[in-house]
Design a protein around this motif. Structure first.
Motif, mmCIF file in Angstrom:
data_model
loop_
_atom_site.group_PDB
_atom_site.id
_atom_site.type_symbol
_atom_site.label_atom_id
_atom_site.label_comp_id
_atom_site.label_asym_id
_atom_site.label_seq_id
_atom_site.Cartn_x
_atom_site.Cartn_y
_atom_site.Cartn_z
ATOM 1 N N GLY A 100 9.746 16.135 93.511
ATOM 2 C CA GLY A 100 9.787 15.287 94.697
ATOM 3 C C GLY A 100 10.900 14.256 94.612
ATOM 4 O O GLY A 100 10.658 13.057 94.767
ATOM 5 N N THR A 101 12.133 14.720 94.395
ATOM 6 C CA THR A 101 13.249 13.775 94.260
ATOM 7 C C THR A 101 13.474 12.984 95.549
ATOM 8 O O THR A 101 13.867 11.823 95.502
ATOM 9 C CB THR A 101 14.543 14.508 93.877
ATOM 10 N N GLU A 103 11.227 11.925 97.708
ATOM 11 C CA GLU A 103 10.252 10.825 97.757
ATOM 12 C C GLU A 103 10.568 9.768 96.695
ATOM 13 O O GLU A 103 10.399 8.565 96.938
ATOM 14 C CB GLU A 103 8.843 11.369 97.566
ATOM 15 N N PHE A 104 11.013 10.208 95.522
ATOM 16 C CA PHE A 104 11.386 9.277 94.455
ATOM 17 C C PHE A 104 12.481 8.315 94.915
ATOM 18 O O PHE A 104 12.482 7.125 94.546
ATOM 19 C CB PHE A 104 11.868 10.068 93.239
ATOM 20 N N TRP A 112 5.438 11.476 94.440
ATOM 21 C CA TRP A 112 6.336 12.225 93.574
ATOM 22 C C TRP A 112 5.702 12.273 92.188
ATOM 23 O O TRP A 112 4.769 11.523 91.902
ATOM 24 C CB TRP A 112 7.732 11.598 93.534
ATOM 25 N N SER A 195 5.734 15.739 97.225
ATOM 26 C CA SER A 195 5.944 16.771 96.223
ATOM 27 C C SER A 195 4.741 17.699 96.078
ATOM 28 O O SER A 195 3.609 17.356 96.429
ATOM 29 C CB SER A 195 6.246 16.129 94.865
#
Length: 276
Positions: A100-101, A103-104, A112, A195
């Motif tokens: 989940g990049t 969202e990160f 994430w 994610s």
């Protein structure tokens, strides 16, 4: 956090927590002004940390990480043993350093995850996963097979008069095209999330009742969450009902269903109607 525990499930939890702390620190240090740079740095920081710790504490085990060069390649049978050492290994760690990049890299988002799973040739289950942990750093928790959550045992009366509607986790950016029709068919409410790890974790904790994905994933996207989900007592399979299998020559694992056991037959029947 001191030396890691030697038992694999506890080690997976420790490793996911270590990587999660590093990612939270990176977020605080870099901020969110340059999302692309934050995503790239997050992938690298977590991958390097996990790889370093595995080399130190589990030097005899093979590793499959999303961030490994060539990780997405499928290898022909005649070159498997030479080209990919993991295929000849008895133990393989399957890692998604940062699931989940997107969202990160968005301020305020907590959906994430960090995935750490262990596949073993001697495992008694078809999926072969013997340990796993899903770190949810921004939620300040780690779900692991060493202490699997106690899933609520109550059967649900979904979509019945006065009953509770099925809550179905869905991708916030690319849900399967058939999912809206399936949700209407079974009386489900779609709950957008980030994610894959965060979505399966939500099934594990009872925040949603099921997660369906079709349209492309790899082993590292689901290995750790599936390990935790099945240890918790949930159903996990391909969307045609067949077993999920890991440490295959082709790491693509494009679809899955994770849900309450009492919903499995109903959702699999609906998938047969709508995913063809």
């Amino acid at each position: 956090m001191g030396s890691p525990p030697m038992i694999d499930g506890a080690f997976a939890r420790w490793l996911a927590a270590r990587a999660g702390q590093a990612l939270l620190g990176l977020r605080a240090e870099m901020g969110f002004a340059d999302a692309g740079a934050l995503r790239s740095a997050g992938d690298k920081v977590s991958h390097d940390l996990i790889r370093t710790e595995l080399a130190k504490w589990r030097p005899g085990d093979a590793v499959l990480s999303e961030e490994d060069e060539g990780s997405r390649l499928a290898w022909a049978a005649e070159v498997n043993a030479e080209a990919v050492s993991r295929l000849a290994a008895d133990r393989v760690w399957i890692i998604d350093p940062l699931d989940g990049t997107r969202e990160f890299s968005e301020e305020g988002r907590s959906d994430w995850a960090v995935h750490v799973a262990l596949w073993a040739r001697t495992a008694p289950t078809p999926h072969g996963l013997v340990a796993g942990a899903v770190g949810l750093p921004a939620q300040q928790r780690v779900l692991g097979t060493d202490y699997p959550p106690a899933y609520p045992p109550t059967r649900m009366e979904a979509a019945a008069p006065g009953g509770r509607t099925i809550r179905l986790a869905a991708s916030r950016s690319r849900p399967p095209v058939f999912l809206t029709d399936l949700a209407e068919d079974v009386g489900a409410h779609l709950v957008p999330m980030g994610s894959a790890g965060a979505k399966i974790a939500a099934v594990v904790t009872g925040e949603v009742d099921a997660y369906i994905h079709a349209g492309g994933q790899y082993e590292w996207d689901s290995a750790a969450p599936v390990a935790v989900a099945t240890a918790t007592g949930l159903h996990a399979s391909r969307i045609d009902g067949s077993a999920l299998r890991y440490n295959e020559a082709d790491p693509r694992l494009p679809d899955l269903l994770v849900c309450r056991e009492d919903l499995a037959s109903r959702l699999l029947a609906a998938l047969q109607r709508h995913s063809g």
